[in-house]
Scaffold this motif. Sequence first.
Motif, PDB file in Angstrom:
ATOM      1  N   ARG A 137      12.757   9.434   4.493  1.00 20.33           N
ATOM      2  CA  ARG A 137      13.336   9.872   5.768  1.00 20.33           C
ATOM      3  C   ARG A 137      14.413  10.919   5.493  1.00 20.33           C
ATOM      4  O   ARG A 137      15.226  10.737   4.587  1.00 20.33           O
ATOM      5  CB  ARG A 137      14.007   8.699   6.498  1.00 20.33           C
ATOM      6  CG  ARG A 137      13.065   7.655   7.033  1.00 20.33           C
ATOM      7  CD  ARG A 137      12.312   8.159   8.251  1.00 20.33           C
ATOM      8  NE  ARG A 137      11.433   7.138   8.813  1.00 20.33           N
ATOM      9  CZ  ARG A 137      10.168   6.951   8.448  1.00 20.33           C
ATOM     10  NH1 ARG A 137       9.619   7.695   7.513  1.00 20.33           N
ATOM     11  NH2 ARG A 137       9.435   6.021   9.025  1.00 20.33           N
ATOM     12  N   SER A 184       6.335  -0.416   7.345  1.00 15.84           N
ATOM     13  CA  SER A 184       7.590   0.212   7.728  1.00 15.84           C
ATOM     14  C   SER A 184       8.176  -0.552   8.918  1.00 15.84           C
ATOM     15  O   SER A 184       7.739  -1.683   9.227  1.00 15.84           O
ATOM     16  CB  SER A 184       7.379   1.693   8.023  1.00 15.84           C
ATOM     17  OG  SER A 184       8.619   2.330   8.261  1.00 15.84           O
ATOM     18  N   THR A 200       0.828  -1.211   0.000  1.00 15.69           N
ATOM     19  CA  THR A 200       0.000   0.000   0.000  1.00 15.69           C
ATOM     20  C   THR A 200       0.862   1.261   0.000  1.00 15.69           C
ATOM     21  O   THR A 200       0.548   2.243  -0.665  1.00 15.69           O
ATOM     22  CB  THR A 200      -0.880  -0.006   1.262  1.00 15.69           C
ATOM     23  OG1 THR A 200      -1.314  -1.329   1.514  1.00 15.69           O
ATOM     24  CG2 THR A 200      -2.060   0.916   1.131  1.00 15.69           C
ATOM     25  N   ASN A 212       7.158   3.226  12.829  1.00 14.18           N
ATOM     26  CA  ASN A 212       6.386   2.307  11.980  1.00 14.18           C
ATOM     27  C   ASN A 212       4.894   2.526  12.236  1.00 14.18           C
ATOM     28  O   ASN A 212       4.503   3.341  13.055  1.00 14.18           O
ATOM     29  CB  ASN A 212       6.828   0.856  12.203  1.00 14.18           C
ATOM     30  CG  ASN A 212       6.274   0.264  13.472  1.00 14.18           C
ATOM     31  OD1 ASN A 212       5.891   0.984  14.377  1.00 14.18           O
ATOM     32  ND2 ASN A 212       6.242  -1.036  13.556  1.00 14.18           N
ATOM     33  N   CYS A 213       4.079   1.772  11.516  1.00  7.97           N
ATOM     34  CA  CYS A 213       2.633   1.998  11.558  1.00  7.97           C
ATOM     35  C   CYS A 213       2.042   1.573  12.908  1.00  7.97           C
ATOM     36  O   CYS A 213       2.209   0.427  13.323  1.00  7.97           O
ATOM     37  CB  CYS A 213       1.984   1.182  10.441  1.00  7.97           C
ATOM     38  SG  CYS A 213       0.201   1.325  10.448  1.00  7.97           S
ATOM     39  N   ILE A 214       1.330   2.490  13.553  1.00 10.88           N
ATOM     40  CA  ILE A 214       0.715   2.103  14.835  1.00 10.88           C
ATOM     41  C   ILE A 214      -0.545   1.257  14.616  1.00 10.88           C
ATOM     42  O   ILE A 214      -1.076   0.668  15.542  1.00 10.88           O
ATOM     43  CB  ILE A 214       0.346   3.335  15.697  1.00 10.88           C
ATOM     44  CG1 ILE A 214      -0.663   4.210  14.963  1.00 10.88           C
ATOM     45  CG2 ILE A 214       1.559   4.123  16.114  1.00 10.88           C
ATOM     46  CD1 ILE A 214      -1.428   5.110  15.893  1.00 10.88           C
ATOM     47  N   GLY A 215      -1.044   1.238  13.356  1.00  9.45           N
ATOM     48  CA  GLY A 215      -2.284   0.498  13.078  1.00  9.45           C
ATOM     49  C   GLY A 215      -2.031  -0.902  12.562  1.00  9.45           C
ATOM     50  O   GLY A 215      -2.958  -1.594  12.148  1.00  9.45           O
ATOM     51  N   GLN A 270      -7.931  -7.234   7.984  1.00  5.03           N
ATOM     52  CA  GLN A 270      -7.779  -7.898   6.683  1.00  5.03           C
ATOM     53  C   GLN A 270      -8.114  -9.378   6.782  1.00  5.03           C
ATOM     54  O   GLN A 270      -8.806  -9.935   5.934  1.00  5.03           O
ATOM     55  CB  GLN A 270      -6.337  -7.759   6.178  1.00  5.03           C
ATOM     56  CG  GLN A 270      -6.014  -6.372   5.704  1.00  5.03           C
ATOM     57  CD  GLN A 270      -4.556  -6.242   5.347  1.00  5.03           C
ATOM     58  OE1 GLN A 270      -3.727  -7.089   5.660  1.00  5.03           O
ATOM     59  NE2 GLN A 270      -4.217  -5.177   4.676  1.00  5.03           N
TER      60      GLN A 270
HETATM   61  C1  HEM Z   1      -3.101  -2.051   5.354  1.00  2.70           C
HETATM   62  C2  HEM Z   1      -3.194  -0.987   6.156  1.00  2.70           C
HETATM   63  C3  HEM Z   1      -2.027  -0.093   6.506  1.00  2.70           C
HETATM   64  C4  HEM Z   1      -0.782   0.000   5.937  1.00  2.70           C
HETATM   65  C5  HEM Z   1      -0.198  -0.798   4.768  1.00  2.70           C
HETATM   66  C6  HEM Z   1      -0.056   1.031   6.663  1.00  2.70           C
HETATM   67  C7  HEM Z   1       1.259   1.387   6.404  1.00  2.70           C
HETATM   68  C8  HEM Z   1       1.954   2.367   7.104  1.00  2.70           C
HETATM   69  C9  HEM Z   1       3.329   2.741   6.854  1.00  2.70           C
HETATM   70  C10 HEM Z   1       4.237   2.116   5.801  1.00  2.70           C
HETATM   71  C11 HEM Z   1       3.645   3.725   7.723  1.00  2.70           C
HETATM   72  C12 HEM Z   1       5.001   4.454   7.825  1.00  2.70           C
HETATM   73  C13 HEM Z   1       4.981   5.649   6.869  1.00  2.70           C
HETATM   74  C14 HEM Z   1       6.259   6.415   6.962  1.00  2.70           C
HETATM   75  O1  HEM Z   1       7.065   6.164   7.833  1.00  2.70           O
HETATM   76  O2  HEM Z   1       6.488   7.299   6.126  1.00  2.70           O
HETATM   77  C15 HEM Z   1       2.471   3.984   8.523  1.00  2.70           C
HETATM   78  C16 HEM Z   1       2.400   4.930   9.529  1.00  2.70           C
HETATM   79  C17 HEM Z   1       1.293   5.170  10.296  1.00  2.70           C
HETATM   80  N1  HEM Z   1       0.103   4.464  10.265  1.00  2.70           N
HETATM   81 FE1  HEM Z   1      -0.352   2.980   9.016  1.00  2.70          FE
HETATM   82  N2  HEM Z   1      -0.875   1.538   7.642  1.00  2.70           N
HETATM   83  C18 HEM Z   1      -2.076   0.868   7.596  1.00  2.70           C
HETATM   84  C19 HEM Z   1      -3.154   1.039   8.436  1.00  2.70           C
HETATM   85  C20 HEM Z   1      -3.203   1.922   9.489  1.00  2.70           C
HETATM   86  C21 HEM Z   1      -4.309   2.045  10.428  1.00  2.70           C
HETATM   87  C22 HEM Z   1      -5.574   1.156  10.395  1.00  2.70           C
HETATM   88  C23 HEM Z   1      -3.995   3.052  11.269  1.00  2.70           C
HETATM   89  C24 HEM Z   1      -4.762   3.610  12.428  1.00  2.70           C
HETATM   90  C25 HEM Z   1      -5.743   2.962  13.033  1.00  2.70           C
HETATM   91  C26 HEM Z   1      -2.684   3.563  10.882  1.00  2.70           C
HETATM   92  C27 HEM Z   1      -2.027   4.592  11.497  1.00  2.70           C
HETATM   93  C28 HEM Z   1      -0.742   5.018  11.192  1.00  2.70           C
HETATM   94  C29 HEM Z   1      -0.061   6.129  11.862  1.00  2.70           C
HETATM   95  C30 HEM Z   1      -0.633   7.034  12.956  1.00  2.70           C
HETATM   96  C31 HEM Z   1       1.215   6.227  11.304  1.00  2.70           C
HETATM   97  C32 HEM Z   1       2.325   7.220  11.651  1.00  2.70           C
HETATM   98  C33 HEM Z   1       3.198   6.639  12.755  1.00  2.70           C
HETATM   99  C34 HEM Z   1       4.353   7.586  13.107  1.00  2.70           C
HETATM  100  O3  HEM Z   1       4.752   8.386  12.278  1.00  2.70           O
HETATM  101  O4  HEM Z   1       4.867   7.447  14.217  1.00  2.70           O
HETATM  102  N3  HEM Z   1      -2.239   2.846   9.807  1.00  2.70           N
HETATM  103  N4  HEM Z   1       1.442   3.147   8.128  1.00  2.70           N
END
Ligand code: HEM
Length: 134
Positions: free
Chosen positions: A12, A73, A6, A78-81, A89
């Motif tokens: 960075r 990541s 995705t 990394n992703c908190i979700g 899924q």
């Molecule tokens: C298939 C679903 C998801 C994928 C593939 C995904 C992937 C990612 C990735 C790769 C990052 C890191 C982006 C970066 O460092 O530039 C990220 C960050 C984040 N994701 Fe997800 N995500 C998904 C679902 C979710 C869900 C469901 C939530 C919340 C309920 C969420 C909340 C966040 C947040 C808040 C961050 C930022 C974390 C930070 O910077 O400390 N994500 N996600």
Amino acid sequence: MRMFPTVPLIARVIEEDTVVGDYILPKGVTALVAPFAVHRDRRFFDNPDNFDPEHFSSENVNKRNPYAYIPFSAGPRNCIGQKFATMEQKLILGRFFRRYKVTAALHELENRGLPELILKPAKGFPVRIERRPE
Ligand code: HEM
């Protein structure tokens, strides 16, 4: 999520000169990590362009570098979700695919992914959905 992550690119800003293998990443530059490329690297996945659940057998996972599969990541930002999204899924897609068969109308080579903030196919998602026999 391996073949079509995705988030295909993660950026960075390098805060201090950093050595990676034979290269120096100087302070101030923006470095890109490309999950799309890492996930298709033959050093980590046999037949990387094929969908094969065996890529994720315990045996294969245990012998692979954990950073070779990074759809959410890795590290402190990394992703908190991740756990929520993975559970969602398994529940929703698992139920859906048990009932319906989905066939893509275009091969991935005819409908390239665009590396925008998230990966999306250039020509949308034309698919055929058929109900499976009960
Ligand atoms: C298939 C679903 C998801 C994928 C593939 C995904 C992937 C990612 C990735 C790769 C990052 C890191 C982006 C970066 O460092 O530039 C990220 C960050 C984040 N994701 Fe997800 N995500 C998904 C679902 C979710 C869900 C469901 C939530 C919340 C309920 C969420 C909340 C966040 C947040 C808040 C961050 C930022 C974390 C930070 O910077 O400390 N994500 N996600």
